[in-house]
Write a protein that holds these residues in place. Structure first.
Motif, PDB file in Angstrom:
ATOM      1  N   MET A 417       0.918  -1.153   0.166  1.00 41.02           N
ATOM      2  CA  MET A 417      -0.091  -0.023  -0.028  1.00 41.02           C
ATOM      3  C   MET A 417       0.922   1.266   0.051  1.00 41.02           C
ATOM      4  SD  MET A 417      -3.580   0.499   2.356  1.00 41.02           S
ATOM      5  CE  MET A 417      -4.619   1.739   2.114  1.00 41.02           C
ATOM      6  N   SER A 418       1.290   1.897  -1.015  1.00 41.52           N
ATOM      7  CA  SER A 418       2.251   2.707  -1.360  1.00 41.52           C
ATOM      8  C   SER A 418       1.568   4.218  -1.613  1.00 41.52           C
ATOM      9  CB  SER A 418       2.993   2.570  -2.511  1.00 41.52           C
ATOM     10  OG  SER A 418       2.216   2.374  -3.704  1.00 41.52           O
ATOM     11  N   SER A 419       0.584   4.459  -0.880  1.00 45.36           N
ATOM     12  CA  SER A 419      -0.348   5.759  -1.130  1.00 45.36           C
ATOM     13  C   SER A 419       0.450   6.873  -0.691  1.00 45.36           C
ATOM     14  CB  SER A 419      -1.565   5.660  -0.101  1.00 45.36           C
ATOM     15  OG  SER A 419      -2.185   4.580  -0.132  1.00 45.36           O
ATOM     16  N   SER A 420       0.523   8.075  -1.826  1.00 44.75           N
ATOM     17  CA  SER A 420       0.985   9.085  -1.257  1.00 44.75           C
ATOM     18  C   SER A 420       0.445  10.022  -0.174  1.00 44.75           C
ATOM     19  CB  SER A 420       0.949  10.257  -2.531  1.00 44.75           C
ATOM     20  OG  SER A 420       1.459   9.570  -3.714  1.00 44.75           O
ATOM     21  N   PHE A 421      -0.723   9.672   0.084  1.00 45.96           N
ATOM     22  CA  PHE A 421      -1.381  10.176   1.298  1.00 45.96           C
ATOM     23  C   PHE A 421      -2.393   9.110   1.509  1.00 45.96           C
ATOM     24  CE2 PHE A 421      -3.889  12.181  -1.713  1.00 45.96           C
ATOM     25  CZ  PHE A 421      -5.262  12.305  -1.024  1.00 45.96           C
ATOM     26  N   GLU A 422      -2.676   9.013   3.094  1.00 49.32           N
ATOM     27  CA  GLU A 422      -3.837   8.201   3.027  1.00 49.32           C
ATOM     28  C   GLU A 422      -4.652   8.785   4.555  1.00 49.32           C
ATOM     29  OE1 GLU A 422      -6.273   5.812   2.461  1.00 49.32           O
ATOM     30  OE2 GLU A 422      -4.732   5.169   1.229  1.00 49.32           O
ATOM     31  N   PRO A 423      -5.449   9.285   4.402  1.00 50.13           N
ATOM     32  CA  PRO A 423      -6.492   9.814   5.658  1.00 50.13           C
ATOM     33  C   PRO A 423      -6.517   8.742   6.844  1.00 50.13           C
ATOM     34  CG  PRO A 423      -7.621  10.477   3.549  1.00 50.13           C
ATOM     35  CD  PRO A 423      -6.483   9.453   3.070  1.00 50.13           C
ATOM     36  N   CYS A 424      -6.815   7.284   6.335  1.00 52.96           N
ATOM     37  CA  CYS A 424      -6.884   6.233   7.196  1.00 52.96           C
ATOM     38  C   CYS A 424      -6.482   4.853   6.522  1.00 52.96           C
ATOM     39  CB  CYS A 424      -8.240   6.151   7.956  1.00 52.96           C
ATOM     40  SG  CYS A 424      -8.433   4.800   8.981  1.00 52.96           S
ATOM     41  N   GLY A 425      -7.318   4.575   5.772  1.00 58.38           N
ATOM     42  CA  GLY A 425      -6.929   3.322   5.053  1.00 58.38           C
ATOM     43  C   GLY A 425      -7.867   2.108   5.546  1.00 58.38           C
ATOM     44  N   ILE A 426      -8.369   1.248   4.935  1.00 62.69           N
ATOM     45  CA  ILE A 426      -9.060  -0.061   5.527  1.00 62.69           C
ATOM     46  C   ILE A 426      -8.312  -1.240   5.242  1.00 62.69           C
ATOM     47  CG2 ILE A 426     -10.866  -0.054   3.782  1.00 62.69           C
ATOM     48  CD1 ILE A 426     -11.195  -1.168   7.546  1.00 62.69           C
ATOM     49  N   SER A 427      -7.764  -1.217   3.781  1.00 58.70           N
ATOM     50  CA  SER A 427      -7.019  -2.551   3.149  1.00 58.70           C
ATOM     51  C   SER A 427      -6.141  -2.938   4.210  1.00 58.70           C
ATOM     52  CB  SER A 427      -6.827  -2.107   1.860  1.00 58.70           C
ATOM     53  OG  SER A 427      -7.644  -1.770   0.935  1.00 58.70           O
ATOM     54  N   GLN A 428      -5.238  -2.038   4.548  1.00 57.04           N
ATOM     55  CA  GLN A 428      -4.217  -2.524   5.599  1.00 57.04           C
ATOM     56  C   GLN A 428      -4.568  -3.253   6.656  1.00 57.04           C
ATOM     57  OE1 GLN A 428      -5.249   0.402   5.532  1.00 57.04           O
ATOM     58  NE2 GLN A 428      -4.618   1.550   7.397  1.00 57.04           N
ATOM     59  N   MET A 429      -5.621  -2.794   7.242  1.00 57.12           N
ATOM     60  CA  MET A 429      -6.390  -3.326   8.423  1.00 57.12           C
ATOM     61  C   MET A 429      -6.866  -4.822   8.229  1.00 57.12           C
ATOM     62  SD  MET A 429      -8.375  -0.186  10.311  1.00 57.12           S
ATOM     63  CE  MET A 429      -7.652   1.383  10.657  1.00 57.12           C
ATOM     64  N   LEU A 430      -7.556  -4.992   7.068  1.00 55.73           N
ATOM     65  CA  LEU A 430      -8.152  -6.083   6.670  1.00 55.73           C
ATOM     66  C   LEU A 430      -6.894  -7.181   6.284  1.00 55.73           C
ATOM     67  CD1 LEU A 430     -10.891  -4.795   4.545  1.00 55.73           C
ATOM     68  CD2 LEU A 430     -11.054  -5.595   6.569  1.00 55.73           C
ATOM     69  N   ALA A 431      -5.713  -6.986   5.641  1.00 60.52           N
ATOM     70  CA  ALA A 431      -4.845  -7.638   5.560  1.00 60.52           C
ATOM     71  C   ALA A 431      -4.106  -8.300   6.781  1.00 60.52           C
ATOM     72  CB  ALA A 431      -3.760  -6.913   4.442  1.00 60.52           C
ATOM     73  N   MET A 432      -3.898  -7.365   7.496  1.00 61.70           N
ATOM     74  CA  MET A 432      -3.384  -7.555   8.789  1.00 61.70           C
ATOM     75  C   MET A 432      -4.281  -8.634   9.570  1.00 61.70           C
ATOM     76  SD  MET A 432      -1.992  -3.732   9.868  1.00 61.70           S
ATOM     77  CE  MET A 432      -1.389  -4.129  11.561  1.00 61.70           C
ATOM     78  N   ARG A 433      -5.683  -8.318   9.802  1.00 61.75           N
ATOM     79  CA  ARG A 433      -6.437  -9.240  10.355  1.00 61.75           C
ATOM     80  C   ARG A 433      -6.251 -10.481   9.733  1.00 61.75           C
ATOM     81  NH1 ARG A 433     -12.854  -7.974   9.137  1.00 61.75           N
ATOM     82  NH2 ARG A 433     -12.358  -8.844   7.156  1.00 61.75           N
ATOM     83  N   SER A 434      -5.759 -10.843   8.639  1.00 64.79           N
ATOM     84  CA  SER A 434      -5.819 -12.122   8.029  1.00 64.79           C
ATOM     85  C   SER A 434      -4.428 -12.668   8.359  1.00 64.79           C
ATOM     86  CB  SER A 434      -6.025 -12.101   6.574  1.00 64.79           C
ATOM     87  OG  SER A 434      -7.395 -12.105   6.377  1.00 64.79           O
TER      88      SER A 434
END
Length: 520
Positions: A417-434
């Motif tokens: 997840m190489s976002s230039s900016f990211e207010p929060c992000g949910i994808s990283q949480m879902l990947a970590m959850r797994s």
């Protein structure tokens, strides 16, 4: 505790009601607030066939002045269709909301937000009238999400018929400051004067800092709301500073930093991290199963068009190749909207003329596969398609399926997840959850959720070139760890899986920081 009306463009509780993070927050935060003892209602514009499915539901007519006429809207209680944890869900129905077939519309470059702004201005007027008519019962708090709901603050401040709404506490949540909904004050069919010709306003409160002949609903909401909320603590700090995109690749206050600093100085700005749901049983997916699912979804996307898009043709070829090979030793995954924010750094040109993505794929080599799922800007989709055509270890799936996304979270080894900016992000949480460690740019909510070499990998940099170099160096470190330090990798994976960002904690902060007046 609090009686809250959530006003938003999206509601992920229902099929067809979500595009991005707003829909996720409405879906998950509302029942968490209800569990905390709040009375929660949600209202959005109508979408898909949600009104048709809500047969026998309570319906009320609402009339509002709009464009020198009187528009009639239908307020429909859709809670019976799906009502988690006692949250009451409403939609306002009007032909303008469903005419274009989507929640959001893409207008020509010269008239950004024109269609959507007209739609959401009428929607906010309808919400205000429904509140005055008592359709939502007694309320304490109006929680408004992004610029689409900000027009309600304009009407609350300046429309005589909405003055009684001043007694309600207002909370404004910024999901993405880059989208502000700016429109002209007058002189256009999609302008404040066209929608509300009798509205007398103080332009200094509403105007955009860059275009004084335009109204900026985001700026207005930041100036007028009792509480301003960003969806991560780090993002709340980043937006206090000017943007310097060309020089440093940094995205800050998007021209609104003075208003945001003023809100911070007044104690009105709060950064609260979004939460994540944690089901009792974690999903598991093998790599072969994932590739078979991707193939099946791809056929569905192909069948939806009269001709086969080149991006699908390339993906079919890559899937065919991998079906005859042994499983990839390492699987890299990304699930994302295809925007400059999300993909721009992968497109960065390096000193040798290659892009960051090409260099990453060269480093990955034949032993690994990188699977990227998403849709978005056509020119960036084309970049990903061409890269996949040239590199057999890159599979670009140009579509979206929640089932496939969940399988990617479960099957991958490293989530990028190489976002230039990211207010929060949910994808990283879902990947970590797994249990999938993440490689992220240390900005916004990514910085608040991923710790370098504790539960994932984090890179930074003072400009896009340095960020690209650091991304590649950190990727090489991750691949070396995966191959040569299996015990350390397992610790990273376990730490990622054990990390918790619970909605219960987030909504507790909502109640204490956003919904309760600040002591004098």
């Amino acid at each position: 505790m609090h009686s809250i009306l959530m006003v938003a463009a999206e509601n992920g509780t229902f099929p067809g009601g979500k595009v991005g993070g707003i829909g996720d927050v409405i879906r998950d935060a509302s029942p968490a607030l209800a569990k905390a003892g709040c009375l929660v209602q949600v209202v959005t514009p109508s979408f898909a066939d949600v009104v048709g499915r809500a047969r026998g539901a309570s319906q009320f007519e609402v009339s509002v002045p709009f464009r020198a006429g009187l528009e009639r809207l239908l307020l429909v209680d859709i809670s019976a269709d799906r009502n988690p944890e006692g949250v009451r869900h409403w939609v306002l129905d009007h032909p303008l909301f469903t005419a274009t077939g989507g929640i959001y519309n893409d207008d020509p470059t010269g008239t950004p937000f024109a269609t959507d702004a007209s739609k959401f201005a009428l929607f906010c007027a309808g919400v205000g009238a429904a509140i005055l008519n008592g359709r939502f019962g007694p309320l304490d708090v109006l929680h408004l999400h992004d610029w689409h709901a900000a027009w309600l603050l304009v009407l609350r401040r300046f429309a005589p018929q909405f003055q009684s709404l001043q007694s309600l506490r207002t909370v404004y949540t910024i999901h993405n400051l880059a989208l502000q909904g700016v429109r002209p004050f007058a002189g256009h069919w999609s302008s404040l004067d066209a929608w509300f010709p009798d509205l007398k306003v103080d332009r200094s409160i509403l105007q955009d800092t860059r275009w004084p002949d335009c109204v900026n609903p985001t700026a207005t909401a930041i100036r007028l709301a009792d509480a301003v909320h960003t969806v991560s603590p780090t993002y709340a700090q980043e937006i206090l500073h000017p943007s310097a995109i060309e020089e440093r690749g940094y995205y800050g206050g998007e021209g609104l930093e003075a208003d945001l600093r003023n809100a911070a100085d007044q104690g009105r700005l709060h950064g609260i991290l979004n939460g994540c749901e944690y089901p009792a049983a974690a999903e598991t997916t093998g790599r072969r199963t994932l590739l078979a699912m991707a193939d099946a979804e791809l056929l569905v996307w192909v069948a939806g068009r009269a001709t086969v898009a080149s991006t699908h043709l390339v993906a079919q070829k890559r899937l065919g190749e991998w079906s005859t090979r042994s499983e990839p030793e390492v699987l890299i995954t990304s699930v994302s909207r295809i925007t400059g924010q999300k993909v721009g750094l992968l497109q960065q040109t390096l000193e040798d003329g290659t892009t960051t993505l090409e260099a990453l794929l060269q480093s990955l080599g034949d032993r690994g596969l990188y699977v990227f799922l998403g849709t978005g800007a056509p020119e960036l989709e084309s970049f990903l398609t061409k890269t996949s055509a040239l590199h057999s270890n890159f599979l670009f799936l140009n579509g979206y399926s929640e089932r496939l996304a969940n399988a990617m979270y479960a099957a991958g080894d490293l989530f990028l997840m190489s976002s230039s900016f990211e207010p929060c992000g949910i994808s990283q949480m879902l990947a970590m959850r797994s249990g999938q460690p993440c490689l992220v740019h240390g900005v916004g909510g990514l910085r608040d959720t991923v710790s370098d070499e504790v539960n994932g990998f984090v890179f930074g940099g003072e400009n896009p070139q340095e960020q690209a170099d650091n991304l590649l160096a950190k990727f090489d470190r991750a691949m070396s760890t995966h191959r040569h330090e299996p015990e350390f990798w397992q610790r990273l994976s376990r730490a990622a899986k054990a990390a918790r960002f619970r909605w219960e904690e987030s909504v507790a902060q909502y109640c204490s920081q956003l919904y309760s007046p600040t002591p004098e």
